[in-house]
Design a protein around this motif. Structure first.
Motif, PDB file in Angstrom:
ATOM      1  N   GLN A   1       0.833  -1.215   0.000  1.00 46.90           N
ATOM      2  CA  GLN A   1       0.000   0.000   0.000  1.00 46.90           C
ATOM      3  C   GLN A   1       0.862   1.256   0.000  1.00 46.90           C
ATOM      4  OE1 GLN A   1      -3.276   0.112  -0.593  1.00 46.90           O
ATOM      5  NE2 GLN A   1      -2.977  -2.093  -0.892  1.00 46.90           N
TER       6      GLN A   1
ATOM      7  N   LEU B   1       2.048   1.744  -3.539  1.00 43.38           N
ATOM      8  CA  LEU B   1       0.998   2.354  -4.367  1.00 43.38           C
ATOM      9  C   LEU B   1       0.849   3.841  -4.049  1.00 43.38           C
ATOM     10  CD1 LEU B   1      -1.557  -0.589  -4.229  1.00 43.38           C
ATOM     11  CD2 LEU B   1      -0.422   0.273  -6.292  1.00 43.38           C
TER      12      LEU B   1
ATOM     13  N   ARG C   1      -6.352   2.709 -13.258  1.00 42.92           N
ATOM     14  CA  ARG C   1      -7.296   2.853 -12.143  1.00 42.92           C
ATOM     15  C   ARG C   1      -6.938   1.947 -10.979  1.00 42.92           C
ATOM     16  NH1 ARG C   1     -13.317   3.434 -14.897  1.00 42.92           N
ATOM     17  NH2 ARG C   1     -12.938   5.427 -15.925  1.00 42.92           N
ATOM     18  N   THR C   2      -6.277   0.840 -11.281  1.00 43.00           N
ATOM     19  CA  THR C   2      -5.851  -0.081 -10.226  1.00 43.00           C
ATOM     20  C   THR C   2      -4.709   0.497  -9.392  1.00 43.00           C
ATOM     21  OG1 THR C   2      -4.229  -1.051 -11.712  1.00 43.00           O
ATOM     22  CG2 THR C   2      -6.408  -2.079 -11.650  1.00 43.00           C
ATOM     23  N   GLY C   3      -4.101   1.567  -9.876  1.00 42.47           N
ATOM     24  CA  GLY C   3      -2.949   2.143  -9.196  1.00 42.47           C
ATOM     25  C   GLY C   3      -1.626   1.643  -9.727  1.00 42.47           C
ATOM     26  N   GLU C   4      -1.678   0.634 -10.609  1.00 39.24           N
ATOM     27  CA  GLU C   4      -0.440   0.092 -11.182  1.00 39.24           C
ATOM     28  C   GLU C   4       0.064   1.008 -12.312  1.00 39.24           C
ATOM     29  OE1 GLU C   4       1.197  -2.340  -9.928  1.00 39.24           O
ATOM     30  OE2 GLU C   4      -0.288  -3.273  -8.613  1.00 39.24           O
TER      31      GLU C   4
ATOM     32  N   THR D   1       1.090   2.275 -15.856  1.00 36.79           N
ATOM     33  CA  THR D   1       0.877   2.028 -17.290  1.00 36.79           C
ATOM     34  C   THR D   1       1.995   2.668 -18.119  1.00 36.79           C
ATOM     35  OG1 THR D   1      -0.541   3.976 -17.486  1.00 36.79           O
ATOM     36  CG2 THR D   1      -1.617   1.869 -17.075  1.00 36.79           C
TER      37      THR D   1
END
Lengths: 145, 70
Positions: free
Chosen positions: A36, A39, A55-58, A60
């Motif tokens: 967390q 992120l 949107r997942t926080g990963e 791109t």
């Protein structure tokens, strides 16, 4: 070095070594930081416009690198990368300080095009780049410029 | 930012997509932009140019059209 700096450094080093940005779980495991918190670090680094997140926080995009295949394939010292746009395709060569071969195509006719950075310079090629969006609005939607 | 074989192909693409034609960037200008943005990206000091720095880079490259005002 604070967590943000550690995460940023790890993300870019991993990307240079593996050709794509790491998942938050991999960063957490490698650095011994709670996922967390990784992120949260991604979000703060995004705030400095050094990462683009799903949107997942990963991740791109770790500009100039893309996390997914794109029409801008870049080869530097036998490793494959994908760039987010033609500017970023040259950006990968600049970030890695190496010769690069860029496989792409004309956005109009689709004909394959190859660009090369050799010995710190782009080799001459009939080619131009075009932005659709004025500079002041690039980060309104960085995936469409 | 997209790549085109020639200005004529940009014209055609803009017409097909009913988008305005913007100032073009040649490969030398593009390489300079890439170096300014990314040559230190893998270092601990990595940061993206901002505000006045961006304007100065564009000015040095002759990218002075209002399109480039950030």
């Amino acid at each position: 070095m604070d967590n943000d700096a550690l995460v940023q450094q790890y993300v870019y080093r991993f990307t240079a070594d593996h050709g794509r940005p790491p998942a938050s779980s991999a960063v957490a495991s490698a650095l011994g930081i709670d996922q967390q918190e990784v992120l949260a670090a991604f979000r703060r680094i995004h705030g400095r416009r050094l990462l683009v997140l799903a949107r997942t926080g990963e991740i791109t995009m770790a500009p100039p690198f893309s996390a997914v295949p794109t029409p801008f394939r870049v080869e530097v010292t036998d490793r494959e990368y994908f760039a987010n746009c033609v500017w970023d395709s040259f950006g990968i060569a600049a970030a890695l300080h190496g010769d690069a071969k860029i496989d792409s195509s004309c956005a109009c006719c689709g004909e394959p095009m190859v660009l090369r950075i050799f010995d710190g310079q782009p080799l001459p090629e009939p080619a131009v780049a075009h932005f659709a969006v004025p500079a002041a609005h690039w980060w309104d939607d960085i995936t469409y410029t | 930012m997209l790549l085109f074989r020639s200005e004529e192909h940009v014209d055609k693409w803009c017409s097909v997509h009913t988008l305005p034609k913007r100032p073009l960037v040649d490969l030398e200008q593009l390489w300079t932009l890439a170096k300014e943005w990314y040559s230190s990206r893998l270092t601990p000091e990595a940061r993206r140019p901002m505000g006045a720095e961006i304007r100065a880079i564009f000015d040095r490259l002759g990218l002075t059209d209002p399109f480039w005002q950030s």
